[in-house]
Design a protein around this motif. Structure first.
Motif, mmCIF file in Angstrom:
data_model
loop_
_atom_site.group_PDB
_atom_site.id
_atom_site.type_symbol
_atom_site.label_atom_id
_atom_site.label_comp_id
_atom_site.label_asym_id
_atom_site.label_seq_id
_atom_site.Cartn_x
_atom_site.Cartn_y
_atom_site.Cartn_z
ATOM 1 N N VAL A 21 0.840 -1.192 0.000
ATOM 2 C CA VAL A 21 0.000 0.000 0.000
ATOM 3 C C VAL A 21 0.876 1.244 0.000
ATOM 4 C CG1 VAL A 21 -1.677 1.319 1.342
ATOM 5 C CG2 VAL A 21 -1.925 -1.154 1.130
ATOM 6 N N ALA A 22 1.906 1.264 0.841
ATOM 7 C CA ALA A 22 2.804 2.416 0.893
ATOM 8 C C ALA A 22 3.534 2.595 -0.432
ATOM 9 C CB ALA A 22 3.802 2.248 2.035
ATOM 10 N N ALA A 23 3.967 1.504 -1.035
ATOM 11 C CA ALA A 23 4.694 1.588 -2.290
ATOM 12 C C ALA A 23 3.805 2.103 -3.410
ATOM 13 C CB ALA A 23 5.257 0.215 -2.665
ATOM 14 N N SER A 24 2.506 1.820 -3.363
ATOM 15 C CA SER A 24 1.619 2.238 -4.438
ATOM 16 C C SER A 24 1.097 3.655 -4.242
ATOM 17 C CB SER A 24 0.455 1.260 -4.574
ATOM 18 O OG SER A 24 -0.377 1.359 -3.431
ATOM 19 N N SER A 25 1.504 4.334 -3.168
ATOM 20 C CA SER A 25 1.026 5.685 -2.929
ATOM 21 C C SER A 25 1.774 6.723 -3.760
ATOM 22 C CB SER A 25 1.114 6.033 -1.445
ATOM 23 O OG SER A 25 2.457 6.065 -1.034
ATOM 24 N N ARG A 26 2.783 6.290 -4.478
ATOM 25 C CA ARG A 26 3.523 7.169 -5.375
ATOM 26 C C ARG A 26 3.988 6.351 -6.577
ATOM 27 N NH1 ARG A 26 8.956 9.068 -2.569
ATOM 28 N NH2 ARG A 26 10.144 8.075 -4.172
ATOM 29 N N PRO A 27 4.203 6.999 -7.718
ATOM 30 C CA PRO A 27 4.648 6.255 -8.906
ATOM 31 C C PRO A 27 5.965 5.529 -8.650
ATOM 32 C CG PRO A 27 3.973 8.475 -9.477
ATOM 33 C CD PRO A 27 4.001 8.398 -7.985
ATOM 34 N N LEU A 28 6.117 4.385 -9.282
ATOM 35 C CA LEU A 28 7.340 3.600 -9.139
ATOM 36 C C LEU A 28 8.518 4.302 -9.803
ATOM 37 C CD1 LEU A 28 5.878 0.085 -10.034
ATOM 38 C CD2 LEU A 28 6.422 0.967 -7.746
ATOM 39 N N ALA A 29 9.711 3.968 -9.355
ATOM 40 C CA ALA A 29 10.918 4.480 -9.994
ATOM 41 C C ALA A 29 10.869 4.115 -11.473
ATOM 42 C CB ALA A 29 12.157 3.882 -9.330
ATOM 43 N N GLY A 30 11.292 5.012 -12.320
ATOM 44 C CA GLY A 30 11.269 4.771 -13.755
ATOM 45 C C GLY A 30 10.000 5.268 -14.429
ATOM 46 N N SER A 31 9.042 5.753 -13.634
ATOM 47 C CA SER A 31 7.826 6.321 -14.217
ATOM 48 C C SER A 31 8.153 7.665 -14.857
ATOM 49 C CB SER A 31 6.765 6.546 -13.136
ATOM 50 O OG SER A 31 6.330 5.323 -12.598
ATOM 51 N N LYS A 32 7.332 8.050 -15.814
ATOM 52 C CA LYS A 32 7.506 9.362 -16.441
ATOM 53 C C LYS A 32 7.200 10.454 -15.414
ATOM 54 C CE LYS A 32 6.432 8.386 -21.245
ATOM 55 N NZ LYS A 32 7.388 9.181 -21.983
ATOM 56 N N PRO A 33 7.901 11.570 -15.494
ATOM 57 C CA PRO A 33 7.554 12.689 -14.617
ATOM 58 C C PRO A 33 6.129 13.156 -14.926
ATOM 59 C CG PRO A 33 9.658 13.081 -15.722
ATOM 60 C CD PRO A 33 9.050 11.866 -16.347
ATOM 61 N N LEU A 34 5.430 13.606 -13.909
ATOM 62 C CA LEU A 34 4.067 14.082 -14.099
ATOM 63 C C LEU A 34 4.007 15.188 -15.144
ATOM 64 C CD1 LEU A 34 1.064 14.092 -13.386
ATOM 65 C CD2 LEU A 34 1.616 15.624 -11.475
ATOM 66 N N SER A 35 4.999 16.062 -15.167
ATOM 67 C CA SER A 35 4.990 17.164 -16.141
ATOM 68 C C SER A 35 4.916 16.642 -17.575
ATOM 69 C CB SER A 35 6.215 18.057 -15.958
ATOM 70 O OG SER A 35 7.408 17.329 -16.146
ATOM 71 N N GLU A 36 5.617 15.558 -17.888
ATOM 72 C CA GLU A 36 5.583 14.978 -19.238
ATOM 73 C C GLU A 36 4.211 14.384 -19.549
ATOM 74 O OE1 GLU A 36 8.641 12.225 -20.417
ATOM 75 O OE2 GLU A 36 10.176 13.400 -19.378
ATOM 76 N N ILE A 37 3.629 13.707 -18.583
ATOM 77 C CA ILE A 37 2.314 13.100 -18.780
ATOM 78 C C ILE A 37 1.275 14.184 -19.038
ATOM 79 C CG2 ILE A 37 0.468 11.845 -17.595
ATOM 80 C CD1 ILE A 37 2.729 10.134 -16.302
ATOM 81 N N LEU A 38 1.308 15.242 -18.236
ATOM 82 C CA LEU A 38 0.337 16.323 -18.399
ATOM 83 C C LEU A 38 0.547 17.072 -19.707
ATOM 84 C CD1 LEU A 38 0.232 17.756 -14.770
ATOM 85 C CD2 LEU A 38 -1.282 16.070 -15.835
ATOM 86 N N GLN A 39 1.797 17.292 -20.075
ATOM 87 C CA GLN A 39 2.088 17.985 -21.331
ATOM 88 C C GLN A 39 1.539 17.194 -22.517
ATOM 89 O OE1 GLN A 39 6.244 18.683 -22.125
ATOM 90 N NE2 GLN A 39 5.775 20.316 -23.573
ATOM 91 N N GLY A 40 1.637 15.875 -22.457
ATOM 92 C CA GLY A 40 1.087 15.040 -23.530
ATOM 93 C C GLY A 40 -0.412 15.235 -23.681
ATOM 94 N N ILE A 41 -1.128 15.294 -22.580
ATOM 95 C CA ILE A 41 -2.585 15.496 -22.631
ATOM 96 C C ILE A 41 -2.901 16.898 -23.144
ATOM 97 C CG2 ILE A 41 -4.655 15.749 -21.192
ATOM 98 C CD1 ILE A 41 -3.462 13.425 -19.481
ATOM 99 N N GLU A 42 -2.172 17.888 -22.654
ATOM 100 C CA GLU A 42 -2.414 19.264 -23.089
ATOM 101 C C GLU A 42 -2.178 19.419 -24.590
ATOM 102 O OE1 GLU A 42 -1.009 21.211 -18.806
ATOM 103 O OE2 GLU A 42 0.391 21.159 -20.497
ATOM 104 N N GLN A 43 -1.142 18.787 -25.111
ATOM 105 C CA GLN A 43 -0.805 18.939 -26.527
ATOM 106 C C GLN A 43 -1.646 18.047 -27.435
ATOM 107 O OE1 GLN A 43 3.444 18.283 -26.612
ATOM 108 N NE2 GLN A 43 3.864 20.418 -26.131
ATOM 109 N N ARG A 44 -1.756 16.761 -27.084
ATOM 110 C CA ARG A 44 -2.499 15.811 -27.929
ATOM 111 C C ARG A 44 -3.971 16.146 -28.015
ATOM 112 N NH1 ARG A 44 0.260 11.795 -25.428
ATOM 113 N NH2 ARG A 44 -1.473 11.398 -24.047
ATOM 114 N N ALA A 45 -4.572 16.371 -26.863
ATOM 115 C CA ALA A 45 -6.022 16.530 -26.813
ATOM 116 C C ALA A 45 -6.446 17.994 -26.771
ATOM 117 C CB ALA A 45 -6.580 15.782 -25.605
ATOM 118 N N GLY A 46 -5.502 18.915 -26.618
ATOM 119 C CA GLY A 46 -5.844 20.327 -26.535
ATOM 120 C C GLY A 46 -6.739 20.635 -25.348
ATOM 121 N N GLU A 47 -6.499 19.941 -24.246
ATOM 122 C CA GLU A 47 -7.327 20.100 -23.060
ATOM 123 C C GLU A 47 -6.574 20.860 -21.966
ATOM 124 O OE1 GLU A 47 -10.172 16.208 -23.151
ATOM 125 O OE2 GLU A 47 -8.057 15.876 -22.716
ATOM 126 N N VAL A 48 -7.351 21.463 -21.064
ATOM 127 C CA VAL A 48 -6.803 22.138 -19.896
ATOM 128 C C VAL A 48 -6.900 21.156 -18.742
ATOM 129 C CG1 VAL A 48 -7.070 24.065 -18.296
ATOM 130 C CG2 VAL A 48 -7.540 24.398 -20.742
#
Length: 163
Positions: A21-48
């Motif tokens: 449970v504690a380990a799943s409370s944050r992304p695992l090592a090697g995950s993409k930074p949140l900024s990259e994930i959000l930028q993909g949504i903002e650019q691909r879908a043109g969403e806020v």
């Protein structure tokens, strides 16, 4: 002796149950930074994007078309940044100011402070709120939507003033 062994077994079992449970409370090592994930949504879908919450091994992101129309909750894989699913969502919250920084820019600013892994980011008028989890402790940041400056920090992982 037998009672002592029984207690040790109980503690071992408790840690075995709590650890995942504690380990799943944050992304695992090697995950993409949140900024990259959000930028993909903002650019691909043109969403806020106005919120992102790490839960049950994935990012739950709330995003809307400009003006708060066509909102959806998006389930995103933290390792690849790919959308797993999405569903329509009501936009009852206030959207970030149109002249402010995007969610991905706010996340990148926080990531650059090296305070830990962002586990939650949400626009709550008049600021962005971010939960950050280093290896130990936590911090809740209140971030200005225009300048991306941290206005306030609460928690054991807050940086010393002036940083």
């Amino acid at each position: 002796m037998q009672r002592s062994m029984h207690c040790m077994f109980g503690l071992t079992l408790a840690f075995a149950v709590i650890a995942p449970v504690a380990a799943s409370s944050r992304p695992l090592a090697g995950s993409k930074p949140l900024s990259e994930i959000l930028q993909g949504i903002e650019q691909r879908a043109g969403e806020v994007v106005y919120s992102a919450d790490f839960s049950s091994g994935s990012w739950e992101i709330l995003a809307c078309k400009a003006g708060g129309q066509g909102c959806r909750e998006i389930d995103v894989d933290p390792q690849t940044g790919e959308e797993r699913s999405s569903s329509p969502e009501d936009a009852s919250d206030t959207l970030p100011p149109s002249n402010g920084r995007t969610a991905s820019q706010i996340a990148r600013s926080i990531e650059g402070r090296n305070l830990g892994v962002i586990t939650e980011l949400e626009y709550d008028d008049p600021h962005w709120e971010a939960q950050v989890r280093p290896d130990r402790g936590h911090a809740k940041l209140y971030v200005d939507p225009i300048s991306a400056d941290v206005r306030r920090c609460i928690g054991s992982a807050c940086p010393p003033r002036g940083r």
